[in-house]
Design an enzyme around this catalytic site. Structure first.
Site, PDB file in Angstrom:
ATOM      1  N   HIS A   3       6.147   4.096 -34.644  1.00 42.69           N
ATOM      2  CA  HIS A   3       6.404   4.953 -35.813  1.00 42.69           C
ATOM      3  C   HIS A   3       6.446   4.044 -37.055  1.00 42.69           C
ATOM      4  O   HIS A   3       5.477   3.361 -37.342  1.00 42.69           O
ATOM      5  CB  HIS A   3       7.707   5.719 -35.547  1.00 42.69           C
ATOM      6  N   HIS A  45      -2.999   8.814 -34.495  1.00 38.79           N
ATOM      7  CA  HIS A  45      -1.939   9.695 -35.001  1.00 38.79           C
ATOM      8  C   HIS A  45      -1.867  10.935 -34.136  1.00 38.79           C
ATOM      9  O   HIS A  45      -2.899  11.435 -33.684  1.00 38.79           O
ATOM     10  CB  HIS A  45      -2.215  10.086 -36.462  1.00 38.79           C
ATOM     11  N   ASP A  66       0.061   3.184 -41.907  1.00 36.97           N
ATOM     12  CA  ASP A  66       0.663   1.865 -41.700  1.00 36.97           C
ATOM     13  C   ASP A  66      -0.366   0.743 -41.664  1.00 36.97           C
ATOM     14  O   ASP A  66       0.003  -0.425 -41.726  1.00 36.97           O
ATOM     15  CB  ASP A  66       1.457   1.860 -40.388  1.00 36.97           C
TER      16      ASP A  66
HETATM   17  N1  CMC Z   1      -4.551   1.738 -29.854  1.00 37.56           N
HETATM   18  C1  CMC Z   1      -5.138   1.903 -28.644  1.00 37.56           C
HETATM   19  N2  CMC Z   1      -5.224   3.084 -27.997  1.00 37.56           N
HETATM   20  C2  CMC Z   1      -4.679   4.142 -28.605  1.00 37.56           C
HETATM   21  C3  CMC Z   1      -4.058   4.051 -29.850  1.00 37.56           C
HETATM   22  C4  CMC Z   1      -4.001   2.793 -30.479  1.00 37.56           C
HETATM   23  N3  CMC Z   1      -3.423   2.646 -31.675  1.00 37.56           N
HETATM   24  N4  CMC Z   1      -3.602   5.275 -30.206  1.00 37.56           N
HETATM   25  C5  CMC Z   1      -3.945   6.103 -29.208  1.00 37.56           C
HETATM   26  N5  CMC Z   1      -4.593   5.420 -28.256  1.00 37.56           N
HETATM   27  C6  CMC Z   1      -5.180   5.974 -27.042  1.00 37.56           C
HETATM   28  C7  CMC Z   1      -4.124   6.454 -26.071  1.00 37.56           C
HETATM   29  O1  CMC Z   1      -3.750   5.426 -25.171  1.00 37.56           O
HETATM   30  C8  CMC Z   1      -4.838   7.591 -25.400  1.00 37.56           C
HETATM   31  O2  CMC Z   1      -5.709   7.031 -24.427  1.00 37.56           O
HETATM   32  P1  CMC Z   1      -6.071   7.877 -23.087  1.00 37.56           P
HETATM   33  O3  CMC Z   1      -6.778   9.119 -23.529  1.00 37.56           O
HETATM   34  O4  CMC Z   1      -6.973   6.940 -22.331  1.00 37.56           O
HETATM   35  O5  CMC Z   1      -4.771   8.138 -22.389  1.00 37.56           O
HETATM   36  C9  CMC Z   1      -5.724   8.166 -26.485  1.00 37.56           C
HETATM   37  O6  CMC Z   1      -5.917   7.112 -27.430  1.00 37.56           O
HETATM   38  C10 CMC Z   1      -5.172   9.367 -27.212  1.00 37.56           C
HETATM   39  O7  CMC Z   1      -3.966   9.012 -27.852  1.00 37.56           O
HETATM   40  P2  CMC Z   1      -2.763  10.008 -27.817  1.00 37.56           P
HETATM   41  O8  CMC Z   1      -2.141   9.883 -26.464  1.00 37.56           O
HETATM   42  O9  CMC Z   1      -3.207  11.385 -28.192  1.00 37.56           O
HETATM   43  O10 CMC Z   1      -1.819   9.467 -28.957  1.00 37.56           O
HETATM   44  P3  CMC Z   1      -0.345   9.971 -29.241  1.00 37.56           P
HETATM   45  O11 CMC Z   1      -0.401  11.178 -30.095  1.00 37.56           O
HETATM   46  O12 CMC Z   1       0.437  10.080 -27.967  1.00 37.56           O
HETATM   47  O13 CMC Z   1       0.267   8.742 -30.049  1.00 37.56           O
HETATM   48  C11 CMC Z   1       0.514   7.185 -31.791  1.00 37.56           C
HETATM   49  C12 CMC Z   1       0.147   8.627 -31.419  1.00 37.56           C
HETATM   50  C13 CMC Z   1       0.555   7.067 -33.293  1.00 37.56           C
HETATM   51  C14 CMC Z   1       1.879   6.836 -31.214  1.00 37.56           C
HETATM   52  C15 CMC Z   1      -0.584   6.257 -31.194  1.00 37.56           C
HETATM   53  O14 CMC Z   1      -1.822   6.549 -31.779  1.00 37.56           O
HETATM   54  C16 CMC Z   1      -0.229   4.793 -31.382  1.00 37.56           C
HETATM   55  O15 CMC Z   1       0.454   4.214 -30.539  1.00 37.56           O
HETATM   56  N6  CMC Z   1      -0.698   4.151 -32.520  1.00 37.56           N
HETATM   57  C17 CMC Z   1      -0.325   2.787 -32.791  1.00 37.56           C
HETATM   58  C18 CMC Z   1       1.024   2.736 -33.485  1.00 37.56           C
HETATM   59  C19 CMC Z   1       0.934   3.240 -34.912  1.00 37.56           C
HETATM   60  O16 CMC Z   1       0.064   2.846 -35.675  1.00 37.56           O
HETATM   61  N7  CMC Z   1       1.889   4.081 -35.297  1.00 37.56           N
HETATM   62  C20 CMC Z   1       1.965   4.642 -36.639  1.00 37.56           C
HETATM   63  C21 CMC Z   1       1.656   6.099 -36.646  1.00 37.56           C
HETATM   64  S1  CMC Z   1       1.364   6.791 -38.283  1.00 37.56           S
HETATM   65  C22 CMC Z   1       2.801   6.680 -39.185  1.00 37.56           C
HETATM   66  C23 CMC Z   1       4.062   6.987 -38.469  1.00 37.56           C
HETATM   67  O17 CMC Z   1       4.223   8.005 -37.809  1.00 37.56           O
HETATM   68  O18 CMC Z   1       4.972   6.177 -38.586  1.00 37.56           O
END
Ligand code: CMC
Length: 383
Positions: free
Chosen positions: A222, A261, A317
């Site tokens: 986050h 996201h 971010d």
């Molecule tokens: N790097 C690598 N793989 C990723 C990433 C990433 N940054 N984000 C998503 N994925 C993969 C994830 O593992 C999943 O793979 P699979 O389909 O094989 O299981 C696929 O992409 C779909 O992702 P998701 O499960 O729909 O993502 P989520 O909604 O559960 O998580 C998130 C959202 C923001 C936590 C995630 O994208 C992430 O960990 N990003 C990196 C951390 C980050 O930049 N966070 C800031 C978010 S924006 C501002 C805020 O909220 O603070």
């Protein structure tokens, strides 16, 4: 009615109806109370946007003057609170200073103090944050200046050279931080706002609920992602190392911080505005050396079908960390710069929930998958 929907991590569950913020994740669109984020970032300032979020309309001239006067006159913190922050270890993470806002056992049942608490929390968050930064610098606290803008005053309280009475932050940087604060002020039911709303639903005081929200924000998935992005880019080090890193991400050994996201599946409208702010800051502060690796990494990911198929794009971010770094903030202070403006969004959602016609305590259900009922086994009879 006994029917339960299993929805791990709330992927599809709406727990509230809200009039505050709307996101169209497919179109990459964000608006607060009907106003597109692009217009607010260009024309508003942080305190006006905070008022809009919390009270539902842009303030009139007199409302704006009173609101800004009151918040800026509640930026002072009590000596005992300053002592608590001053007694923190010099290397403790500054996000842990935020719970120092606690300690006021103010019952939310008394709605007459709701506005006073909102004003106090917004005003004092900036000062607590700045004070925690001064601890890191081993320098005395700087008292807030109520005659300055919100972000300008925060820069004033933090800057290493602001011990001089005549010091005034660079206007370009104050404006850039103000824009960043608008962009971070709210983002509907994100993890920390959900924490605020969840904890607040027990009718605890808003200081305690803000502490819970700050803890949620601190995590690297986050608000801590801005810090994690820089650590990631520093670890990659050189453009030549990007393919190896991308392979590690695709093998699920690394995360590409600053990408992806839960709601945006196309583009994060804030990241476009932030990229423009970054240029202003880099011009004022000088070239940011990590920008080459950051840009090449972003380009490599956007050109790779693995990321395209998963709809992974830079989020807010990805660039904000580079801006904070260029501004000279220490790495672990970055989530604090996200938390201070997000306090406005937390309070807006908290107020909306508390004022709902039939507020309920948040209490999700679960699907039990543990053992069936069985008899207790005395310790001597266990295998
Ligand atoms: N790097 C690598 N793989 C990723 C990433 C990433 N940054 N984000 C998503 N994925 C993969 C994830 O593992 C999943 O793979 P699979 O389909 O094989 O299981 C696929 O992409 C779909 O992702 P998701 O499960 O729909 O993502 P989520 O909604 O559960 O998580 C998130 C959202 C923001 C936590 C995630 O994208 C992430 O960990 N990003 C990196 C951390 C980050 O930049 N966070 C800031 C978010 S924006 C501002 C805020 O909220 O603070």
């Amino acid at each position: 009615n006994g029917i339960r929907v299993f929805d791990p991590a709330y992927l599809n569950t709406a727990a509230i109806s809200s009039k505050i913020t709307f996101i169209d994740g497919d179109k990459g669109f964000l608006m607060h109370r009907g106003y597109p984020i692009e217009q607010l970032a260009e024309k508003s300032d942080f305190l006006e946007t905070a008022y809009l979020l919390i009270y539902g309309e842009l303030p009139s001239k007199s409302q704006s003057e009173i609101w800004k006067f009151e918040v800026m006159h509640h930026t002072e913190i009590a000596d005992d609170l300053a002592k608590v922050i001053g007694s923190m270890r010099y290397d403790s993470h500054p996000m842990s200073a935020n719970p120092a806002l606690q300690g006021r056992n103010l019952y939310i049942h008394d709605k007459s103090i709701m506005n006073k608490n909102i004003i106090r929390i917004i005003g004092k968050s900036a000062t607590v944050a700045a004070a925690s930064m001064r601890v890191r610098m081993n320098r005395p606290f700087i008292a807030p200046r109520s005659d300055m803008g919100f972000a300008e005053n925060m820069l004033y309280m933090m800057d290493a050279t602001s011990d001089s009475e005549n010091y005034k932050p660079d206007a370009r940087l104050a404006k850039a931080l103000e824009t960043l604060f608008i962009l971070h002020a709210d983002h509907e039911m994100n993890c920390s706002t959900a924490a605020m709303t969840h904890v607040g639903s027990s009718l605890v005081d808003p200081y305690s609920a803000v502490s819970a929200a700050a803890a949620a924000l601190y995590g690297p998935l986050h608000g801590g992602a801005n810090e994690a992005v820089i650590r990631m880019i520093e670890k990659i080090g050189k453009v030549e190392n990007i393919p190896t890193f991308i392979s590690a991400v695709k093998a699920k050994k690394e995360l590409l911080f600053g990408f992806g996201h839960r709601v945006y599946r196309n583009t994060d409208p804030r990241s476009k505005i932030i990229r423009e702010v970054a240029e202003t800051v880099f011009t004022a502060c000088g070239h940011e050396p990590l920008i080459e690796v950051a840009t090449a990494l972003k380009d490599a990911a956007l050109a790779d079908p693995w990321f395209v198929e998963k709809k992974l794009y830079p989020n807010v971010d990805y660039w904000s960390g580079l801006i904070y770094r260029s501004l000279g903030f220490p790495l672990d202070f970055f989530p604090v710069l996200f938390a201070v403006p997000r306090v406005a969004g937390w309070l807006a959602h908290w107020k909306q929930a508390i004022e709902a016609s039939n507020p309920k305590i948040w209490r999700p259900r679960q699907v039990y998958v543990g053992p069936q009922v069985r008899d207790y086994v005395p310790i001597g009879d266990r295998e």
